[in-house]
Design a protein around this motif. Structure first.
Motif, short mmCIF file in Angstrom:
data_model
loop_
_atom_site.label_atom_id
_atom_site.label_comp_id
_atom_site.label_asym_id
_atom_site.label_seq_id
_atom_site.Cartn_x
_atom_site.Cartn_y
_atom_site.Cartn_z
N ASP A 178 21.79 55.50 -10.27
CA ASP A 178 20.71 54.78 -9.59
C ASP A 178 21.30 53.99 -8.43
O ASP A 178 21.87 52.92 -8.61
CB ASP A 178 20.00 53.82 -10.57
N ASP B 176 19.98 52.35 -5.81
CA ASP B 176 19.45 51.03 -5.48
C ASP B 176 19.92 49.98 -6.48
O ASP B 176 20.31 48.88 -6.10
CB ASP B 176 17.91 51.06 -5.44
N ALA B 177 19.87 50.34 -7.76
CA ALA B 177 20.31 49.39 -8.78
C ALA B 177 21.78 49.06 -8.58
O ALA B 177 22.20 47.92 -8.77
CB ALA B 177 20.07 49.95 -10.18
N SER B 178 22.59 50.05 -8.17
CA SER B 178 24.01 49.79 -7.97
C SER B 178 24.21 48.85 -6.78
O SER B 178 25.05 47.94 -6.83
CB SER B 178 24.78 51.10 -7.77
N GLU B 179 23.42 49.04 -5.72
CA GLU B 179 23.52 48.15 -4.56
C GLU B 179 23.21 46.71 -4.94
O GLU B 179 23.86 45.76 -4.47
CB GLU B 179 22.54 48.60 -3.47
N ALA B 180 22.21 46.55 -5.82
CA ALA B 180 21.83 45.20 -6.24
C ALA B 180 22.96 44.53 -7.02
O ALA B 180 23.03 43.31 -7.09
CB ALA B 180 20.56 45.25 -7.09
N LEU B 181 23.86 45.35 -7.59
CA LEU B 181 24.98 44.80 -8.36
C LEU B 181 26.25 44.71 -7.52
O LEU B 181 27.35 44.58 -8.06
CB LEU B 181 25.22 45.66 -9.61
N VAL C 292 27.44 47.04 -5.23
CA VAL C 292 28.13 48.27 -4.87
C VAL C 292 27.81 48.65 -3.43
O VAL C 292 26.63 48.81 -3.07
CB VAL C 292 27.71 49.43 -5.81
#
Lengths: 319, 244
Positions: free
Chosen positions: A187, A189-194, A196
């Motif tokens: 995912d 987008d979810a990784s960017e939010a964390l 990445v």
């Protein structure tokens, strides 16, 4: 587990002494395609960025080192790294365009195919590179020119390359970059939010993947002694590269190797069998059917399936 | 200096003004509730703050620094991490691997990240599920995983987007306690929530959005008695609840 791997390695090391030239060739291709598959696996299996143009990196690497060797007498052992760097540069361009403009899924696949086709067409029209006829390497048997009269040398080089690719991709797998690649695949987008940096991570992956694939090009050229744009840059080679990790289990270290040990013998057997009956080309149908079966029944590849089986076995035996 | 300053921020999607002229601030360690009817623009505000959307107008300052032009991962590294309303676990990865991705924002070492992730899982109460693929968790567990992942990035400001939606009363209570514990360590929390009991008990201050505009702001008790809020959103029964 460790001793099983050591044993397998020992078997592979002494094996050539017991193999005829035909089987030796089969093993060389198993190792070589496992190597290319592992390089692809880094980007496609772990990172989920499917490239159907990896032949372009083989072609660029192969033509670079062969041209340097034929024109400047540069040893392909050195040209190998220059070819890898040239492929990495191409990978960087493809990655920059694809990832900067957020191409995902089919659109990224199309971009990689397009680049491979562009490379094929350019090389087909470049006279210094032999045009559509390609380049032919004269055999001298000089090891410094990556030429060996004994096929066992190619066997050990291919085996070494395969093991090196496992070591490199394994190191990436255990690193932050590996964790980030997998997170992006799952995912983005979810990784960017964390935290990445998906763009930089994917770019690094395609550059490293292209570099390794490009180095493979030198082996390709010097084992086959000839290079044609249609084969070195062609879609069939790209498909060969991605089939093995997909069949074996993409995104796993074992996948490309297992896939290669499944597919290469199968291709050889069906090719030999059907060519004898005058049905050359039928092995490709067998190939296609197998791919369909794998996608249907083992959508994550053979290795995750086998691993699942092995895990269940002891439980079944327990009271 | 305040932790977060949102100044006259606006965002339009085609003909829809999702957020208009929104201004608010947050202090260090504060818990701020953001409420409003569906479509009021709450999640758009989160997307603007976390860098998933760019504002058409206005300025967002986080710890005195403008967030203009920053990507989500950069904003996360500054200490602002968001969760997603529709939980987005990495389904094929284990719970531990999921949280590890967050922890890697603060350490390059995979081993160190795994240790940090275990500590977060213990705090969140998911350690027993560490090796389970995230795709096999229940909704309540996924909500807690979403929280754990965000927490592993060690945020200064945590944006929680409906982390209690769809949970039972007991599960909601657990999350309320978790958020309280997180806040006690000094982490500021901006909360979008439809579960009124939770948002009223957690928040020091509440902002009410309607049609992308702030229609009220104040302490929970005042908000619950504001006639504009009641009219737009809450319903009569909450007046009594807040007073009681």
């Amino acid at each position: 587990m460790r001793w099983a791997l050591s044993l397998a390695l020992l078997v592979l090391v002494i094996l050539p002494n017991f193999l005829g030239s035909y089987l030796l060739t089969v093993f060389i291709f198993i190792f070589f395609y496992a190597y290319l598959g592992q390089a692809w696996n880094l980007l496609g299996g772990y990172g989920g960025q499917i490239s159907l143009g990896h032949a372009a990196f083989v072609g660029v690497g192969a033509y670079t080192s062969t041209y340097l060797s034929m024109t400047y007498k540069l040893s392909p052992w050195i040209g190998m790294f220059i070819g890898g760097a040239a492929a990495a540069l191409l990978g960087g361009v493809i990655g920059y365009l694809g990832f900067r403009f957020g191409l995902r899924g089919f659109y990224f696949i199309l971009l990689t195919v397009a680049f491979a086709e562009i490379c094929r067409l350019i090389v087909s029209h470049l006279e210094p590179l032999g045009g559509a006829l390609g380049l032919f390497i004269t055999f001298t048997g000089n090891p410094w020119q990556f030429q060996f009269s004994d096929n066992r040398s190619y066997y050990y080089i291919a085996l070494g390359m395969m093991l090196a690719s496992v070591a490199i991709v394994g190191a990436v797998e255990r690193s932050r970059m590996g964790a980030y690649l997998v997170a992006i695949r799952e995912d983005e987008d979810a990784s960017e939010a964390l935290g990445v940096n998906a763009f930089a991570t994917k770019l690094a992956a395609i550059v490293l993947s292209a570099f390794l694939t490009g180095m493979g090009g030198t082996f390709y050229a010097n084992y086959l002694f000839s290079l044609q744009p249609n084969t070195a840059f062609g879609i069939p080679l790209s498909v060969e590269i991605i089939l093995r990790p997909i069949v074996g289990g993409s995104g796993t270290l074992v996948g490309p190797i297992l896939g290669s040990f499944i597919l290469s013998p199968l291709a050889e057997v069906s090719r030999a069998y059907f060519a004898r009956g005058g049905l050359s080309g039928v092995h490709l149908i067998i190939y296609g059917s197998l791919l369909i079966a794998v996608v249907l029944f083992f959508p994550r590849g053979a290795y995750p399936y086998l691993r699942g089986l092995l895990r269940r076995l002891p439980r079944r035996g327990a009271p | 200096m305040s932790l977060l300053e949102v100044r006259a921020v606006a965002k339009r999607f085609g003909g829809l003004q999702a957020v208009s002229d929104l201004t608010f601030g947050m202090a260090d360690g504060e818990v701020l509730g953001l409420i409003g009817p569906n479509g009021a623009g709450k999640t758009t505000v989160f997307n603007l703050l976390s860098g998933f959307l760019a504002a058409d107008a206005g300025e967002i300052l986080f710890r005195g620094r403008s967030l203009r032009g920053l990507r989500p991962h950069q904003i996360c590294h500054l200490g602002l991490t968001r969760t997603f309303q529709i939980v987005r676990p990495f389904p094929h990865l284990s719970v531990l691997e999921n949280v590890k991705v967050g922890a890697l924002a603060r350490t390059a070492s995979a081993r160190d990240a795994a240790a940090r992730a275990r500590r977060v899982l213990e705090e969140i109460g998911l350690l027993a599920k560490a090796e389970v693929p995230a795709g096999e968790l229940t909704l309540a567990e996924r909500k807690r995983l979403e929280l754990a992942r965000a927490l592993a990035t060690e945020p200064v400001l945590l944006l929680l987007d409906e982390v209690m939606a769809g949970l039972t009363a007991a599960e909601t209570e657990r999350i309320v306690e978790l958020v309280r514990a997180i806040n006690r360590r000094g982490v500021a929390v901006l909360l979008i929530e439809h579960v009124m009991r939770a948002v009223m008990s957690l928040s020091e201050r509440i902002i009410v959005l309607n049609y992308g505009e702030r229609i009220a702001e104040g302490p929970p008790a005042v908000i619950a008695n504001d006639p504009r809020v009641i009219e737009a959103y809450l319903g009569e029964e909450y007046v009594g609840a807040a007073q009681g």
